[in-house]
Design a protein around this motif. Structure first.
Motif, PDB file in Angstrom:
ATOM      1  N   LYS A  63      -6.504 -26.962 -32.416  1.00  0.00           N
ATOM      2  CA  LYS A  63      -5.300 -26.505 -31.719  1.00  0.00           C
ATOM      3  C   LYS A  63      -5.661 -25.486 -30.646  1.00  0.00           C
ATOM      4  O   LYS A  63      -5.207 -25.585 -29.483  1.00  0.00           O
TER       5      LYS A  63
ATOM      6  N   ARG B 201      -5.671 -26.014 -26.297  1.00  0.00           N
ATOM      7  CA  ARG B 201      -5.003 -25.101 -25.372  1.00  0.00           C
ATOM      8  C   ARG B 201      -5.991 -24.419 -24.433  1.00  0.00           C
ATOM      9  O   ARG B 201      -5.722 -24.263 -23.232  1.00  0.00           O
TER      10      ARG B 201
ATOM     11  N   PHE C 179      -5.177 -28.143 -21.805  1.00  0.00           N
ATOM     12  CA  PHE C 179      -4.171 -29.121 -22.219  1.00  0.00           C
ATOM     13  C   PHE C 179      -2.998 -28.397 -22.885  1.00  0.00           C
ATOM     14  O   PHE C 179      -3.081 -27.212 -23.234  1.00  0.00           O
ATOM     15  N   GLU C 180      -1.937 -29.137 -23.073  1.00  0.00           N
ATOM     16  CA  GLU C 180      -0.781 -28.621 -23.796  1.00  0.00           C
ATOM     17  C   GLU C 180      -0.760 -29.226 -25.195  1.00  0.00           C
ATOM     18  O   GLU C 180      -0.870 -30.437 -25.354  1.00  0.00           O
TER      19      GLU C 180
ATOM     20  N   VAL D 263       4.556 -30.161 -28.964  1.00  0.00           N
ATOM     21  CA  VAL D 263       5.516 -29.308 -29.666  1.00  0.00           C
ATOM     22  C   VAL D 263       6.163 -30.036 -30.832  1.00  0.00           C
ATOM     23  O   VAL D 263       6.924 -29.442 -31.606  1.00  0.00           O
TER      24      VAL D 263
ATOM     25  N   SER E  79      -0.368 -37.792 -27.479  1.00  0.00           N
ATOM     26  CA  SER E  79       0.565 -37.099 -26.586  1.00  0.00           C
ATOM     27  C   SER E  79       0.439 -37.559 -25.141  1.00  0.00           C
ATOM     28  O   SER E  79       1.122 -37.010 -24.265  1.00  0.00           O
TER      29      SER E  79
ATOM     30  N   GLN F 175      -1.825 -37.203 -22.740  1.00  0.00           N
ATOM     31  CA  GLN F 175      -2.156 -36.169 -21.761  1.00  0.00           C
ATOM     32  C   GLN F 175      -3.322 -36.647 -20.903  1.00  0.00           C
ATOM     33  O   GLN F 175      -4.474 -36.472 -21.255  1.00  0.00           O
TER      34      GLN F 175
END
Length: 522
Positions: free
Chosen positions: A47, A51, A55-56, A59, A90, A92
């Motif tokens: 995690k 970040r 990257f994000e 949520v 996700s 990305q």
């Protein structure tokens, strides 16, 4: 995109499918699939790494599945595959791919690596085992830490990308041209012939300032080691302290040829699992030389632990296991060697799971004739009782000694009355070893010491005189069937060193002489 990882256990290990599902709910990370503590901790590492790599982190509620579900997952190598699976789920791909190539690869990828919080990749163990297992399952692409890339490229047919960080690893999922075909930069496809010399200390090394060779006046021992190197025979040398038996055996590896490609791959897999691979030698080409201490435990020699790590006999696979002061090892350790010496493998069972490690090692043992070392000496007094000497040699049980082909009694060299100095140069000794090695590989593809009974009848062709000589010796020395078979194999090696098709009487006579010693009382 299907992402696979690897859970190391024993020699085989298991491929693990990594899947991620994003769903509505309170943001959290759930992991299923019987993960151990190190794997569960990867949730927090990956995690932060995601970040810190630009990257994000999604949520949504993240569900990570590691299958098969009933297989325990262990180690820190799951950090990278879990992070990549989260990023893929996700979608990305912003700023990570070019406009010409914006689609993710549609074939399975095997990946392993430990993540730092910054997103940098750290090397992990068992990469060679993971990549070779993936290749045998039809997977042709893998992403590993850059420090492990040379190790992975030694597996033929695998395309490898070595990533420095998470961003590079994710970019590779969109750029198939980044993967390098195994063998192009590695050594796996172009292994040289076994005539190459292994660098080591030369038998003819001179003590600085003395003018004397370190190994002096032991032609029988050096000859036995030359035969052992040519045919992979086990050796027991016994004699008083200072006679040179340990010194000569420590230089034994310099006589051996390089490993074949097949041997190198299996040996490399074991060292990869143990985490002992050197970046300078991603493919183990030199025969291993293992010399454990006398205090080694049974588990340390045969292997074990919660993950069934390889022991010394497996680390000596395709190489040498040298037991110095062998009588000082625990009796249970010495007796445990009997089955691996015979079968060339060892089965380990832990917590309902089992694994089979290869253990085709060559055993060298050096020991004193008694606890004080002076038994039989004309110049020194032995202080040991007959009972203590008997108990000392009882550690070498008859079944264990029966598996030792060459037994050499070594005496202290008398420099004043000894024969003229012989040339113990490694280059000279290796000439006949190279001849015998080439003949054996062309004939049956294995060393003479590992010939099976049916192969002995076919390959060990003797003259009538040599056969009669062995029959008389077997009767005189009460040879067991295994001892008689060992004489055939030793004589076959000696004949190969002389490029002789048949085993002659002189070959058999030397073989019998090297085999007949049963211990200090013979």
């Amino acid at each position: 995109m299907q992402i696979y990882s690897f859970s190391p256990f024993g020699y085989e290990g298991n491929l693990v499918t990594v899947e991620v599902d994003l769903k509505r709910g309170i943001p959290a990370i759930d992991m299923v699939g019987l993960a151990d503590g190190a794997v569960k901790e990867s949730r927090e590492r990956m995690k932060s790494a995601i970040r810190n790599s630009g990257f994000e982190f999604p949520v949504e509620r993240v569900l990570i599945s590691l299958s098969p579900a009933d297989l325990k997952k262990e180690g820190a190598g799951f950090d990278l595959p879990v992070a990549l699976a989260v990023l893929c789920a996700s979608n990305q791909n912003q700023n990570e791919v070019s406009a010409q190539n914006s689609e993710m690869l549609d074939f399975p990828v095997m990946t392993m690596g430990e993540l730092e919080l910054s997103g940098t990749l750290r090397p992990v163990r068992a990469i060679h085992a993971a990549v070779s297992t993936a290749r045998s399952s039809g997977i042709t692409h893998c992403i590993v830490p850059a420090a492990n890339a040379s190790e992975a490229r030694e597996v033929s047919g695998m395309k490898v990308f070595g990533a420095e960080n998470l961003r590079e690893a994710y970019s590779a999922l969109f750029n198939p041209e980044l993967f390098v075909q195994a063998g192009k930069k590695g050594q796996g496809e172009s292994l040289p012939e076994n005539s190459e010399k292994i660098e080591g200390v030369d038998f003819a090394q001179v003590i600085p300032g003395s003018g004397f060779e370190e190994i002096f006046g032991q032609p029988n021992l050096v000859r036995a080691l030359q035969i052992a190197a040519a045919g992979a025979h086990n050796v027991l040398a016994f004699g008083p302290p200072g006679c040179g038996k340990t010194l000569a055996m420590q230089r034994f590896s310099s006589l051996l040829p390089l490993l074949t490609l097949e041997e190198a791959q299996s040996t490399t897999r074991i060292y990869s699992i143990a985490g002992l691979l050197s970046p300078a030698e991603p493919l183990v080409r030199t025969p291993p030389f293992r010399s454990p201490h006398q205090s080694s435990t049974l588990e340390g020699i045969c292997g074990g632990g919660t993950n069934c790590r390889p022991g010394e006999i497996s680390l000596a696979h395709n190489g040498i296991l040298f037991l110095d002061e062998a009588a000082e090892f625990r009796t249970s350790v010495l007796q445990m060697l009997r089955v691996p010496l015979e079968s060339g493998a060892i089965t380990l069972s832990r917590a309902g799971r089992s694994t089979i490690f290869p253990a085709k090692f060559q055993l060298l043992m050096a020991t004193n004739p008694c606890p004080c070392g002076n038994f039989g000496s004309e110049k020194k007094l032995c202080l040991c009782s007959s009972r203590s000497i008997e108990n000392y040699w009882k550690k070498f049980s008859a079944p264990l000694l029966d598996r030792i082909d060459l037994r050499v009694k070594v005496d202290l060299a008398d420099e004043e009355n000894s024969a003229p100095r012989q040339n113990y140069s490694t280059n000279v000794l290796r000439q006949k070893i190279a001849v015998a090695t080439k003949i054996q590989r062309e004939r049956q593809g294995m060393k003479n010491a590992r010939l099976k009974p049916e192969q002995i009848r076919e390959i060990c062709v003797c003259t009538d005189e040599a056969r009669e000589m062995l029959e008389r010796a077997a009767s005189r020395h009460d040879f067991s069937p295994r001892a008689s078979a060992a004489c055939y194999k030793i004589a076959r090696t000696i004949a190969d060193m002389e490029s002789s098709q048949k085993i002659a009487a002189e070959h058999m006579a030397e073989a019998i002489d090297l085999r007949k010693f049963e211990g200090v009382f013979s």
